[in-house]
Scaffold this active site. Structure first.
Site, PDB file in Angstrom:
ATOM      1  N   HIS A  45       4.612  -0.927 -10.488  1.00  0.00           N
ATOM      2  CA  HIS A  45       4.705  -1.541  -9.155  1.00  0.00           C
ATOM      3  C   HIS A  45       5.889  -0.888  -8.434  1.00  0.00           C
ATOM      4  O   HIS A  45       5.924   0.325  -8.279  1.00  0.00           O
ATOM      5  CB  HIS A  45       4.854  -3.056  -9.361  1.00  0.00           C
ATOM      6  CG  HIS A  45       4.688  -3.909  -8.141  1.00  0.00           C
ATOM      7  ND1 HIS A  45       4.292  -3.436  -6.921  1.00  0.00           N
ATOM      8  CD2 HIS A  45       4.894  -5.256  -7.956  1.00  0.00           C
ATOM      9  CE1 HIS A  45       4.243  -4.444  -6.050  1.00  0.00           C
ATOM     10  NE2 HIS A  45       4.609  -5.558  -6.654  1.00  0.00           N
ATOM     11  N   ASP A 101       5.023   5.114  -2.976  1.00  0.00           N
ATOM     12  CA  ASP A 101       6.226   5.364  -3.776  1.00  0.00           C
ATOM     13  C   ASP A 101       6.474   6.854  -4.016  1.00  0.00           C
ATOM     14  O   ASP A 101       7.612   7.254  -4.292  1.00  0.00           O
ATOM     15  CB  ASP A 101       6.126   4.634  -5.126  1.00  0.00           C
ATOM     16  CG  ASP A 101       6.245   3.142  -4.947  1.00  0.00           C
ATOM     17  OD1 ASP A 101       7.092   2.710  -4.149  1.00  0.00           O
ATOM     18  OD2 ASP A 101       5.490   2.395  -5.585  1.00  0.00           O
ATOM     19  N   HIS A 131      -3.840   3.703  -7.000  1.00  0.00           N
ATOM     20  CA  HIS A 131      -3.669   2.369  -6.416  1.00  0.00           C
ATOM     21  C   HIS A 131      -4.895   1.525  -6.701  1.00  0.00           C
ATOM     22  O   HIS A 131      -6.016   2.034  -6.657  1.00  0.00           O
ATOM     23  CB  HIS A 131      -3.447   2.455  -4.898  1.00  0.00           C
ATOM     24  CG  HIS A 131      -2.763   1.255  -4.350  1.00  0.00           C
ATOM     25  ND1 HIS A 131      -3.426   0.090  -4.081  1.00  0.00           N
ATOM     26  CD2 HIS A 131      -1.462   1.031  -4.078  1.00  0.00           C
ATOM     27  CE1 HIS A 131      -2.554  -0.801  -3.635  1.00  0.00           C
ATOM     28  NE2 HIS A 131      -1.349  -0.267  -3.632  1.00  0.00           N
TER      29      HIS A 131
HETATM   30  N1  CMC Z   1      -1.816   9.062 -13.216  1.00  0.00           N
HETATM   31  C1  CMC Z   1      -2.852   9.453 -13.993  1.00  0.00           C
HETATM   32  N2  CMC Z   1      -4.017   8.799 -14.050  1.00  0.00           N
HETATM   33  C2  CMC Z   1      -4.137   7.698 -13.304  1.00  0.00           C
HETATM   34  C3  CMC Z   1      -3.114   7.235 -12.468  1.00  0.00           C
HETATM   35  C4  CMC Z   1      -1.918   7.958 -12.452  1.00  0.00           C
HETATM   36  N3  CMC Z   1      -0.893   7.572 -11.692  1.00  0.00           N
HETATM   37  N4  CMC Z   1      -3.509   6.110 -11.837  1.00  0.00           N
HETATM   38  C5  CMC Z   1      -4.765   5.884 -12.257  1.00  0.00           C
HETATM   39  N5  CMC Z   1      -5.140   6.827 -13.135  1.00  0.00           N
HETATM   40  C6  CMC Z   1      -6.418   6.911 -13.814  1.00  0.00           C
HETATM   41  C7  CMC Z   1      -6.475   5.878 -14.922  1.00  0.00           C
HETATM   42  O1  CMC Z   1      -5.943   6.369 -16.109  1.00  0.00           O
HETATM   43  C8  CMC Z   1      -7.941   5.595 -14.993  1.00  0.00           C
HETATM   44  O2  CMC Z   1      -8.562   6.658 -15.691  1.00  0.00           O
HETATM   45  P1  CMC Z   1      -9.727   6.371 -16.760  1.00  0.00           P
HETATM   46  O3  CMC Z   1     -10.816   5.727 -15.948  1.00  0.00           O
HETATM   47  O4  CMC Z   1     -10.049   7.712 -17.307  1.00  0.00           O
HETATM   48  O5  CMC Z   1      -9.122   5.424 -17.757  1.00  0.00           O
HETATM   49  C9  CMC Z   1      -8.396   5.700 -13.540  1.00  0.00           C
HETATM   50  O6  CMC Z   1      -7.440   6.541 -12.905  1.00  0.00           O
HETATM   51  C10 CMC Z   1      -8.447   4.380 -12.821  1.00  0.00           C
HETATM   52  O7  CMC Z   1      -7.184   3.797 -12.797  1.00  0.00           O
HETATM   53  P2  CMC Z   1      -6.892   2.300 -13.169  1.00  0.00           P
HETATM   54  O8  CMC Z   1      -6.049   2.277 -14.400  1.00  0.00           O
HETATM   55  O9  CMC Z   1      -8.149   1.506 -13.165  1.00  0.00           O
HETATM   56  O10 CMC Z   1      -6.013   1.825 -11.977  1.00  0.00           O
HETATM   57  P3  CMC Z   1      -5.429   0.368 -11.814  1.00  0.00           P
HETATM   58  O11 CMC Z   1      -5.977  -0.162 -10.574  1.00  0.00           O
HETATM   59  O12 CMC Z   1      -5.576  -0.467 -13.036  1.00  0.00           O
HETATM   60  O13 CMC Z   1      -3.867   0.667 -11.690  1.00  0.00           O
HETATM   61  C11 CMC Z   1      -1.916   1.575 -10.762  1.00  0.00           C
HETATM   62  C12 CMC Z   1      -3.287   0.983 -10.461  1.00  0.00           C
HETATM   63  C13 CMC Z   1      -1.173   1.743  -9.439  1.00  0.00           C
HETATM   64  C14 CMC Z   1      -1.123   0.617 -11.659  1.00  0.00           C
HETATM   65  C15 CMC Z   1      -2.092   2.920 -11.453  1.00  0.00           C
HETATM   66  O14 CMC Z   1      -2.734   3.819 -10.580  1.00  0.00           O
HETATM   67  C16 CMC Z   1      -0.780   3.499 -11.935  1.00  0.00           C
HETATM   68  O15 CMC Z   1      -0.328   3.159 -13.028  1.00  0.00           O
HETATM   69  N6  CMC Z   1      -0.112   4.375 -11.119  1.00  0.00           N
HETATM   70  C17 CMC Z   1       1.203   4.881 -11.464  1.00  0.00           C
HETATM   71  C18 CMC Z   1       2.287   3.872 -11.115  1.00  0.00           C
HETATM   72  C19 CMC Z   1       2.491   3.745  -9.627  1.00  0.00           C
HETATM   73  O16 CMC Z   1       2.598   4.724  -8.921  1.00  0.00           O
HETATM   74  N7  CMC Z   1       2.595   2.500  -9.144  1.00  0.00           N
HETATM   75  C20 CMC Z   1       2.823   2.193  -7.722  1.00  0.00           C
HETATM   76  C21 CMC Z   1       1.681   1.435  -7.153  1.00  0.00           C
HETATM   77  S1  CMC Z   1       1.583   1.390  -5.387  1.00  0.00           S
HETATM   78  C22 CMC Z   1       2.961   0.734  -4.667  1.00  0.00           C
HETATM   79  C23 CMC Z   1       3.664  -0.328  -5.429  1.00  0.00           C
HETATM   80  O17 CMC Z   1       3.113  -1.371  -5.741  1.00  0.00           O
HETATM   81  O18 CMC Z   1       4.821  -0.083  -5.688  1.00  0.00           O
END
Ligand code: CMC
Length: 370
Positions: free
Chosen positions: A216, A306, A255
């Site tokens: 987050h 971010d 996201h």
């Molecule tokens: N790097 C690599 N792969 C990713 C990333 C990433 N940053 N984000 C998503 N994926 C992949 C994920 O591994 C999954 O792949 P697979 O289907 O092969 O398992 C696919 O994309 C779908 O992602 P998800 O896990 O279903 O996404 P989610 O909605 O559960 O999580 C998230 C959203 C923001 C937590 C995630 O994208 C993440 O961990 N990003 C990195 C941390 C980040 O930048 N957070 C800031 C969020 S936005 C602003 C805020 O709130 O601060």
């Protein structure tokens, strides 16, 4: 019972809100597109909008800013407590404790006046961040200059000199972009705490804890931490190739809600490019683009706010440990707006769980347990 179960509550509507929404990929604060707010308004105007339903006129804004200024001085006990916390404690942990601490000196006498309390907390949080920054640098906290913008005030109270116009403008922009984002994890935390009929300070302390994590708000620090390891775009290219091959999570990307790009990141990236050019720091944009290009083109995973924010703060000369606290300095307004909305139409949050533990079994006396 568990038919509608979605891990992480993905796609689940968990409540009504009139504060903000993401409509076809566009973030709206009370109906106003974030792009227009970023271009035509300031953080204080957005804060007023979130807390009051509509944008202020000039008189309303002046009153709002005066009220913010009236709440800036930190209680002596808070400054004394700041001195007691070891220097190596992360700023987000300090902020969490100090918001709780300043909560004991709540100047708002009316228990129901959470709008005024939100303005007080907005001022106090900025003051706590700046005071801690100075103490860590061996300097005494300094008083605010009434009339400065909220962003300029944070920079002035931290650095001891009035910031240049570009730095104040860019910090103001990031505060606007960070101010609100409907039912994200920290806002949801604040609403859940509110739903038990707890108080605003407790909800904000809980929300800070939720924001801290790298999935987050902690992502702005984590993203810059990643970029900092590279000296060139070539180095970054090699790293991201390996990261993708090994399915590594890349901070500042992806996201839950925006699957085709985070509008806030696009808005900020334009300004970041100008900032890097004005500071002759193109190498950082090479590194930034080297990571972004394969994420977008090969993985179809876009930067979230971010990603450009981490580098923007870095190029403004701010220490890494301050980035997520600055997110708090903005999101306090959205959290408070949601708290007020939840309190006005409350039902306690009490969802169900999908039980995956052992089936029914009998308790044996301890003397016969293996
Ligand atoms: N790097 C690599 N792969 C990713 C990333 C990433 N940053 N984000 C998503 N994926 C992949 C994920 O591994 C999954 O792949 P697979 O289907 O092969 O398992 C696919 O994309 C779908 O992602 P998800 O896990 O279903 O996404 P989610 O909605 O559960 O999580 C998230 C959203 C923001 C937590 C995630 O994208 C993440 O961990 N990003 C990195 C941390 C980040 O930048 N957070 C800031 C969020 S936005 C602003 C805020 O709130 O601060």
């Amino acid at each position: 019972m568990s038919d509608n179960y979605k891990p992480g509550l993905e796609g689940v509507i968990a409540g009504d809100t009139a504060v903000a929404c993401v409509d076809q990929g566009v973030l709206l604060y009370r109906g106003y597109p974030i792009e227009q707010l970023a271009e035509k308004a300031t953080f204080e105007e957005c804060a007023y909008l979130l807390l009051n339903d509509d944008l202020p006129n000039a008189t309303e804004l002046a009153t709002f800013k005066k009220e913010l200024d009236s709440f800036r001085a930190l209680p002596k006990q808070v400054v004394d407590a700041l001195r007691l916390i070891p220097n190596n404690v992360p700023m987000m942990d300090v902020l969490r404790s100090m918001v709780s601490m300043t909560g004991h000196f709540d100047p708002v006498s009316d228990p129901a006046d959470n709008k005024r309390r939100a303005i007080w907390l907005t001022a106090q949080i900025a003051g706590i961040i700046a005071a801690r920054y100075r103490l860590l640098n061996g300097q005494e906290p300094i008083a605010a200059i009434p009339g400065l913008s909220h962003a300029a005030q944070i920079l002035y109270q931290a650095q001891g000199t009035e910031p240049d116009a570009l730095s104040a403008k860019l910090l103001d922009l990031t505060l606007m972009l960070y101010a609100e984002h409907e039912f994200n994890a920290s806002t949801f935390t604040a609403r859940v705490i509110c739903s038990t009929m707890s108080d605003l300070v407790s909800a904000i302390v809980g929300a800070i804890g939720a924001l801290k994590g790298p999935l987050h708000g902690g992502a702005n620090e984590a993203a810059m931490d990643m970029l900092k390891q590279f000296k060139s775009g070539e180095e970054a290219k090699a790293w991201i190739k390996d990261a993708l091959a090994n399915k590594k999570k890349v901070m500042g990307f992806g996201h839950r809600v925006y699957k085709n790009g985070d509008h806030r990141a696009q808005i900020l990236e334009v300004e970041l490019r100008k900032l890097a050019a004005s500071k002759n720091q193109q190498v950082w944009m090479d590194i930034y683009d080297a990571i972004k290009e394969p994420m977008v083109n090969e993985k179809h995973i876009f930067p979230n706010v971010d990603y450009p924010c981490g580098l923007t703060y870095y190029l403004l000369g701010l220490p890494l440990d301050l980035y997520t606290p600055l997110f708090v300095a903005a999101r306090i307004t959205g959290w408070s707006a949601h708290f007020i909305e939840q309190a006005a139409n409350n039902r306690i949050y009490r969802p169900l769980s999908k039980y995956v533990g052992p089936a029914l079994r009998s308790v044996t006396p301890i003397s016969v347990r293996a």
